[in-house]
Design a protein around this motif. Structure first.
Motif, PDB file in Angstrom:
ATOM      1  N   VAL A 102      -6.267   9.448  11.227  1.00 51.06           N
ATOM      2  CA  VAL A 102      -4.791   8.080  10.994  1.00 51.06           C
ATOM      3  C   VAL A 102      -4.477   8.035  10.610  1.00 51.06           C
ATOM      4  O   VAL A 102      -2.442   8.643  10.827  1.00 51.06           O
ATOM      5  N   VAL A 103      -4.633   7.732   8.758  1.00 52.80           N
ATOM      6  CA  VAL A 103      -4.184   7.741   7.764  1.00 52.80           C
ATOM      7  C   VAL A 103      -4.955   7.708   6.639  1.00 52.80           C
ATOM      8  O   VAL A 103      -6.365   8.076   7.099  1.00 52.80           O
ATOM      9  N   GLY A 104      -4.820   8.595   5.711  1.00 57.10           N
ATOM     10  CA  GLY A 104      -5.532   8.815   4.578  1.00 57.10           C
ATOM     11  C   GLY A 104      -6.322   7.147   4.329  1.00 57.10           C
ATOM     12  O   GLY A 104      -5.492   6.557   4.220  1.00 57.10           O
ATOM     13  N   PRO A 105      -6.958   7.432   2.897  1.00 63.60           N
ATOM     14  CA  PRO A 105      -7.937   6.065   2.604  1.00 63.60           C
ATOM     15  C   PRO A 105      -6.130   5.304   2.519  1.00 63.60           C
ATOM     16  O   PRO A 105      -4.882   5.671   0.972  1.00 63.60           O
ATOM     17  N   ALA A 106      -6.306   4.026   1.941  1.00 65.89           N
ATOM     18  CA  ALA A 106      -4.923   3.022   2.604  1.00 65.89           C
ATOM     19  C   ALA A 106      -5.121   1.857   1.812  1.00 65.89           C
ATOM     20  O   ALA A 106      -5.170   0.249   2.215  1.00 65.89           O
ATOM     21  N   VAL A 137       1.003  -1.586   0.024  1.00 62.97           N
ATOM     22  CA  VAL A 137      -0.228  -0.711  -0.113  1.00 62.97           C
ATOM     23  C   VAL A 137       1.046   1.321  -0.298  1.00 62.97           C
ATOM     24  O   VAL A 137       2.304   1.428   0.619  1.00 62.97           O
ATOM     25  N   GLY A 138       0.410   2.628  -0.895  1.00 60.00           N
ATOM     26  CA  GLY A 138       0.782   3.467  -0.533  1.00 60.00           C
ATOM     27  C   GLY A 138      -0.620   4.380  -0.264  1.00 60.00           C
ATOM     28  O   GLY A 138      -1.125   4.814  -1.219  1.00 60.00           O
ATOM     29  N   PRO A 139      -0.508   4.540   1.351  1.00 63.82           N
ATOM     30  CA  PRO A 139      -1.757   5.691   1.342  1.00 63.82           C
ATOM     31  C   PRO A 139      -1.169   6.707   1.185  1.00 63.82           C
ATOM     32  O   PRO A 139      -0.402   7.601   0.886  1.00 63.82           O
ATOM     33  N   VAL A 140      -2.922   7.371   1.413  1.00 67.92           N
ATOM     34  CA  VAL A 140      -2.357   9.780   0.849  1.00 67.92           C
ATOM     35  C   VAL A 140      -2.552   9.638   2.513  1.00 67.92           C
ATOM     36  O   VAL A 140      -2.812   9.203   3.468  1.00 67.92           O
ATOM     37  N   ASP A 141      -2.024  11.021   2.123  1.00 65.97           N
ATOM     38  CA  ASP A 141      -1.826  11.199   3.539  1.00 65.97           C
ATOM     39  C   ASP A 141      -2.825  11.634   4.303  1.00 65.97           C
ATOM     40  O   ASP A 141      -4.015  12.214   3.957  1.00 65.97           O
ATOM     41  N   PRO A 142      -3.238  11.911   6.017  1.00 69.56           N
ATOM     42  CA  PRO A 142      -4.122  11.831   6.832  1.00 69.56           C
ATOM     43  C   PRO A 142      -4.221  13.732   6.920  1.00 69.56           C
ATOM     44  O   PRO A 142      -3.658  14.467   6.223  1.00 69.56           O
ATOM     45  N   VAL A 143      -5.600  13.879   7.078  1.00 65.25           N
ATOM     46  CA  VAL A 143      -6.189  15.499   7.549  1.00 65.25           C
ATOM     47  C   VAL A 143      -6.586  15.530   8.519  1.00 65.25           C
ATOM     48  O   VAL A 143      -7.512  13.960   8.804  1.00 65.25           O
ATOM     49  N   GLY A 144      -6.484  16.442   8.747  1.00 67.01           N
ATOM     50  CA  GLY A 144      -7.749  16.538   9.907  1.00 67.01           C
ATOM     51  C   GLY A 144      -7.110  15.433  11.180  1.00 67.01           C
ATOM     52  O   GLY A 144      -5.988  15.177  11.636  1.00 67.01           O
ATOM     53  N   ASP A 145      -7.970  14.861  11.960  1.00 64.05           N
ATOM     54  CA  ASP A 145      -7.928  14.087  12.892  1.00 64.05           C
ATOM     55  C   ASP A 145      -7.367  12.709  12.326  1.00 64.05           C
ATOM     56  O   ASP A 145      -7.889  11.541  13.412  1.00 64.05           O
TER      57      ASP A 145
END
Length: 502
Positions: free
Chosen positions: A384-388, A374-382
């Motif tokens: 933990v991780v973006g779409p993954a 996986v190469g996740p999307v950076d998180p936003v707000g609160d």
């Protein structure tokens, strides 16, 4: 004479890319729901349910449908009576729109574009440049189609220069099984016929911008050869039994699109480009009145789909994983992962293997662990991780034998099928391969409770992370004996489909 301002194009492109990152087109949702309703394969039905639920969650949360937020393709028709109020070149304006979209602070999109593709492969950091096709046409407006195409589906593109007498349908039906499931079916196939090699590919890509309307075509009947081919291939491709995520089922394609144009008498160029379950495209027109307005779909357009797991589903504690536990997994079984899950994809695997070859110690102990491609999307707000969501597993096949042999890794999680060399390695080392649903990235991310980078931080989204997961759903795709559901599932369902017609 219409005057189009520079920032109107830039912001319209940026808005459109944000829009398509979290809103599926309504025609896609309707077609996927119809396919889900009629599906009889439990595994395929479950996969489509996850895709539909993920789609609604993304629409509500305005977060990416898929962690692979794509390479941007733009088809732009500029009217001859348009005058630009701009000091940037047309392509520079479009790329500035891409830059704004992918760096939007409320919904950061994953940058996946690498410069120097056969050398340093350095990430450009903002997903530029886009692939841009420009036409100068009569009129006083600017018409723009914007699409974001994932690498997994783009990698399955096919091209051939057929002989004039060759059968296009036969060639397509030969190629589709070779494409495997890395393009995340069910989706669409775009086919371009004629012109030259590059024109056929362009037509195949452009055809995917058209709405899903195969059922209307079935009702009224074909009026030309392209429509005849659409109907023939829609029927025959679905009879292959490949199904959602390649697990076997009734629906492999939601539509077939065909564009053609005149070609040389000695040639018949043919291209296939698949569009995945993360279908992302939008159309807008600039008429000089300002930034294009994109109307959000109503949440009522999304069907209510139930996704239920049986009470006896297997829950696996990754922190207590043993070889004996892995060897008890059954092909096609649903497993819920809990505990600490490592990540690593192309660049991380290349670095791991290079270190092993040099006799160096790895920064992370892989013994009795599982690794998620996986190469996740950076998180936003609160977050933990973006779409993954998972990436295509076959790209890691060439590393599998060495990594399993030298590290004690017990299992891998990814998207789609594994190739023969990976299956042989899995069988040899009594490991396993688990499949997560491609196109359900936001849903998967909700199972991730903690995230931290353990190694190779310079690789960005390709670094090795450690996720703490809770009830992350996966399917046993290859067991310790080398049985692959991506081989057995389509075989079973192609036979069932044939029997249904008798």
């Amino acid at each position: 004479m219409t005057i189009i301002k520079q920032d109107d194009l830039i912001q319209s492109v940026a808005d459109a890319l944000q829009f398509i990152s979290y809103y599926h087109p309504k025609d896609f949702i309707d077609a996927m729901y119809q396919a889900w309703q009629k599906e009889e394969s439990p595994a395929a039905k479950d996969a489509m349910a996850q895709i539909l639920i993920n789609s609604r969650m993304c629409a509500e949360g305005k977060r990416p449908i898929c962690q692979d937020t794509g390479i941007v393709t733009v088809f732009i028709n500029v009217g001859m009576n348009v005058q630009w109020q701009a000091d940037m070149a047309l392509e520079d304006m479009i790329n500035e729109g891409v830059r704004r979209a992918y760096n939007h602070p409320d919904n950061v999109l994953r940058a996946s574009i690498l410069a120097d593709p056969d050398g340093a492969r350095k990430n450009t950091g903002d997903n530029t440049p886009a692939i841009i096709h420009t036409k100068i046409v009569p009129g006083d407006k600017v018409e723009v189609h914007v699409a974001a195409k994932g690498g997994g589906s783009e990698a399955k593109s096919k091209f051939a220069m057929l002989n004039p007498s060759d059968d296009v349908a036969a060639w397509v039906l030969e190629q589709v099984p070779k494409m495997g499931a890395g393009w995340c079916p069910p989706g669409m196939l775009g086919i371009g016929i004629g012109g030259t090699a590059e024109q056929a590919m362009k037509m195949a890509k452009e055809s995917l911008l058209d709405p899903i309307d195969i059922h209307e075509l079935q009702a009224r009947g074909a009026s030309n050869r392209s429509e005849e081919l659409r109907l023939e291939l829609f029927d025959k491709v679905n009879k292959l039994g490949i199904g959602a995520q390649g697990l076997g089922g009734l629906t492999t394609v939601l539509d077939i699109k065909v564009k053609d144009c005149p070609t040389h008498a000695a040639n018949k160029p043919v291209a296939i480009i698949p569009n995945c379950a993360a279908t992302r495209h939008a159309h807008f027109v600039l008429d000089g009145s300002g930034i294009a307005e994109l109307t959000p779909p109503s949440l009522a357009d999304w069907p209510k789909v139930d996704w239920e797991l049986s009470e006896d589903v297997r829950r696996v504690n990754l922190d207590e994983l043993t070889p004996e536990m892995v060897q008890s997994f059954k092909p096609g079984e649903t497993v819920l992962l809990n505990g600490k899950l490592l990540t690593g994809r192309d660049a991380a695997h290349k670095r791991i293997v290079d270190m092993l070859n040099k006799g160096e110690s790895l920064p992370v102990d892989l013994k009795n662990r599982m690794i998620y491609y996986v190469g996740p999307v950076d998180p936003v707000g609160d977050e933990v991780v973006g779409p993954a969501g998972p990436t295509t597993a076959t790209r890691m096949d060439k590393f599998t034998e060495q990594v399993l042999a030298q590290t004690g890794l017990l299992g891998m999680v990814g998207k789609a099928e594994r190739g023969p060399i990976a299956i042989d390695a899995i069988k040899k080392h009594k490991a396993t391969y688990l499949m997560a649903v491609g196109g359900a990235a936001y849903l998967v991310a909700k199972a991730i409770r903690k995230s931290k980078v353990l190694a190779f931080e310079d690789l960005g989204m390709e670094a090795i992370y450690e996720f703490d997961v809770e009830d992350m759903p996966v399917t046993v795709a290859v067991d310790c004996n080398g049985e692959s559901v991506h081989q057995t599932g389509p075989q079973i369902w192609s036979q069932k489909i044939a029997a249904m017609e008798l």
